[in-house]
Design a protein around this motif. Structure first.
Motif, short mmCIF file in Angstrom:
data_model
loop_
_atom_site.label_atom_id
_atom_site.label_comp_id
_atom_site.label_asym_id
_atom_site.label_seq_id
_atom_site.Cartn_x
_atom_site.Cartn_y
_atom_site.Cartn_z
N VAL A 209 12.68 -28.23 6.43
CA VAL A 209 12.61 -29.05 7.73
C VAL A 209 11.57 -28.32 8.69
CG1 VAL A 209 13.96 -29.70 10.03
CG2 VAL A 209 14.89 -29.75 7.74
N TYR A 210 10.47 -28.96 9.21
CA TYR A 210 9.59 -28.44 10.21
C TYR A 210 9.61 -29.03 11.48
CZ TYR A 210 6.12 -31.93 9.39
OH TYR A 210 5.29 -33.20 9.19
N SER A 211 9.36 -28.44 12.44
CA SER A 211 9.59 -28.86 13.91
C SER A 211 8.21 -28.54 14.79
CB SER A 211 10.90 -28.21 14.57
OG SER A 211 11.02 -28.76 15.80
N VAL A 212 7.23 -29.21 14.95
CA VAL A 212 6.13 -29.10 15.66
C VAL A 212 5.58 -30.38 16.19
CG1 VAL A 212 4.70 -29.16 13.54
CG2 VAL A 212 3.99 -27.67 15.47
N ASN A 213 5.04 -30.10 17.38
CA ASN A 213 4.31 -31.19 18.01
C ASN A 213 2.79 -31.50 17.49
OD1 ASN A 213 2.87 -33.10 19.75
ND2 ASN A 213 3.65 -32.35 21.67
N GLU A 214 2.96 -32.47 16.33
CA GLU A 214 1.72 -32.72 15.87
C GLU A 214 0.59 -33.52 16.63
OE1 GLU A 214 4.07 -33.61 11.57
OE2 GLU A 214 1.83 -33.53 11.51
N GLY A 215 0.85 -33.89 17.67
CA GLY A 215 -0.22 -34.41 18.54
C GLY A 215 -1.21 -33.54 19.00
N TYR A 216 -1.32 -32.21 18.46
CA TYR A 216 -2.09 -31.41 19.10
C TYR A 216 -2.72 -30.72 17.62
CZ TYR A 216 0.68 -30.68 23.28
OH TYR A 216 1.47 -30.86 24.54
N ALA A 217 -2.56 -31.31 16.50
CA ALA A 217 -2.92 -31.04 15.47
C ALA A 217 -4.62 -31.07 15.22
CB ALA A 217 -2.84 -31.86 14.16
N ALA A 218 -5.25 -31.68 15.84
CA ALA A 218 -6.67 -31.61 15.96
C ALA A 218 -7.31 -30.12 16.48
CB ALA A 218 -7.21 -32.67 16.66
N GLN A 219 -6.38 -29.64 17.23
CA GLN A 219 -6.57 -28.31 17.83
C GLN A 219 -6.31 -27.17 17.30
OE1 GLN A 219 -6.07 -28.46 22.35
NE2 GLN A 219 -5.58 -30.51 22.14
N TRP A 220 -5.37 -27.19 16.03
CA TRP A 220 -4.78 -26.19 15.53
C TRP A 220 -5.83 -25.43 14.70
CZ3 TRP A 220 -0.22 -29.30 12.85
CH2 TRP A 220 0.73 -29.33 13.88
N ASP A 221 -5.43 -24.07 14.25
CA ASP A 221 -6.29 -23.48 13.07
C ASP A 221 -6.15 -24.49 12.00
OD1 ASP A 221 -5.93 -20.17 11.74
OD2 ASP A 221 -6.59 -22.11 10.82
N PRO A 222 -7.38 -24.71 11.50
CA PRO A 222 -7.48 -25.74 10.21
C PRO A 222 -6.79 -25.15 8.94
CG PRO A 222 -9.73 -24.98 11.23
CD PRO A 222 -8.76 -24.18 11.92
N LYS A 256 21.15 -25.89 11.00
CA LYS A 256 21.00 -26.67 9.96
C LYS A 256 19.86 -26.26 8.99
CE LYS A 256 23.23 -30.66 11.53
NZ LYS A 256 23.30 -32.00 11.49
N GLY A 257 19.23 -25.06 9.68
CA GLY A 257 17.82 -24.61 8.93
C GLY A 257 16.61 -25.33 9.30
N GLY A 258 15.54 -24.75 9.17
CA GLY A 258 14.34 -25.42 9.88
C GLY A 258 13.27 -24.36 10.31
N VAL A 259 12.27 -24.59 10.50
CA VAL A 259 11.18 -23.78 11.30
C VAL A 259 10.64 -24.52 12.27
CG1 VAL A 259 8.94 -24.31 9.44
CG2 VAL A 259 9.39 -22.31 10.90
N PHE A 260 10.48 -23.75 13.37
CA PHE A 260 10.00 -24.31 14.63
C PHE A 260 8.37 -23.63 14.98
CE2 PHE A 260 9.86 -26.20 19.07
CZ PHE A 260 9.10 -25.11 19.66
N MET A 261 7.63 -24.31 15.23
CA MET A 261 6.40 -23.77 15.57
C MET A 261 5.80 -24.32 16.71
SD MET A 261 4.49 -24.85 11.83
CE MET A 261 5.82 -25.81 11.27
#
Ligand code: P6P
Length: 333
Positions: A209-222, A256-261
């Motif tokens: 399970v992963y938890s991140v706001n993918e709306g910013y993906a274009a600005q992340w580290d590739p 429940k487990g998962g990673v937040f970023m």
């Protein structure tokens, strides 16, 4: 660490566990009890916000440049009032205040520093989404009979002696660690008491399970973008969960487990979350539950802030999940 059966009250837990801390001598227990008192006050107010007409912004803006919701102000005042008088706290640094509140001599200063986000996720208030209070506790470093200084606040994360959060959702849950396990207490509003509902919460090694706001993906580290895309190849049945309220996202992952970023971006390399009253407490809890928290380069708790509202990227949750992300970020290929 004594074992506690479900139904133990938070007061009894605090009394029994703080006895074991050499630095405690009563002040530590009183500090945690005052946090629980403020939590009950805020819970009552949050749960009737819609009725009391105190929803909506005040029109003011806080040090973060965020519109301040009326409940933000109420929560900030409730926790500061609960902490300033009993002679247990010498300084409070709050997300809502530009400068720390140094407890004045006339209020009997104490040996602890509290770092607090009084109402995190408050932009979710008007849509009735889950919000929370996050806190971390340091022991002061300066002599008790002297005025507290900023060095009492700007300490390395590893120096924290307690951390927790209160999540105001379908129920109000007080989650706390004093370094020996993580325990959750659920409020019974009919009697105004927190009862142990989740003793010894432990994070498994790994959870898809992963938890991140993918709306910013274009600005992340590739490299991060490539890693997150790899989770969607359909071969591994990963699930994405994101509420946009740190306490709610972390609480779900803790249980429940998962990673937040919340990674940095090109525009905000240090990310959005603040180190003292979000990163440190969440990292303290994650590690106490057997998990891990990193800023992408080093453990969160190894960091020492140089300013009160310093931000940090945050990758936190099951240890193997975090390690996978760190490997992806530092993969030389
Ligand atoms: P975004 C809420 O405003 C908050 O500070 C955290 O609770 C939450 O994790 C984050 O911001 C959400 O930020 O940019 O995804 O809306």
């Amino acid at each position: 660490m004594p074992q506690f059966e479900e139904g133990t009250t938070l007061d009894r837990f605090i009394f029994e566990t703080t006895k074991a801390h050499s630095h405690a001598q009563g002040q530590f227990a009183t500090l945690l009890q005052q946090l629980a008192l403020a939590a009950r006050l805020v819970s009552a107010r949050v749960n009737r916000a819609g009725l009391a007409g105190i929803l909506g912004a005040t029109g003011e803006v806080n040090v973060q440049g965020e519109f301040v919701q009326k409940l933000d102000i109420y929560a900030n005042e409730a926790f500061k009032r609960a902490l300033e008088h009993p002679g247990v706290c010498c300084a409070i640094v709050s997300e809502e205040d530009e400068e720390p509140f140094f407890v004045p001599e006339r209020f009997r200063s104490g040996r602890y520093v509290v770092c607090i986000d009084p109402l995190d996720g408050s932009s979710n208030i008007d849509v009735n989404a889950t919000i929370g209070t996050i806190f971390g506790v340091f022991r002061r470093k300066s002599p008790e009979e002297t005025p507290a200084t900023q060095d009492d606040i700007l300490q390395q994360g590893k120096e924290m002696v307690a951390a927790g959060y209160i999540i105001y959702g379908s129920g109000t849950v007080f989650v706390i660690s004093t370094g020996d396990g993580v325990h959750a207490f659920t409020l019974d509003p009919s009697v105004g008491e927190f009862f142990l509902s989740h003793p010894n919460i432990v994070l498994e090694d790994f959870k898809r399970v992963y938890s991140v706001n993918e709306g910013y993906a274009a600005q992340w580290d590739p490299k991060l973008r490539t890693y997150i895309e790899s989770l969607k190849d359909g071969q591994q049945s990963w699930r994405a969960r994101y509420i946009g309220s740190l306490v709610a996202d972390f609480h779900r992952n803790l249980l429940k487990g998962g990673v937040f970023m919340y990674p940095g971006t090109q525009k905000t390399p240090q990310g959005k979350l603040r180190l003292l009253y979000e990163g440190f407490p969440i990292a303290f809890l994650a590690e106490a539950a057997g998990g891990k928290a990193s800023d992408g380069t080093m453990d969160i708790l190894d960091k020492t802030p140089t300013s009160f509202h310093e931000r940090t990227p945050l990758f936190v949750g099951n240890s193997t999940n975090v390690d996978e992300i760190l490997s992806a970020l530092h993969n030389e290929s």
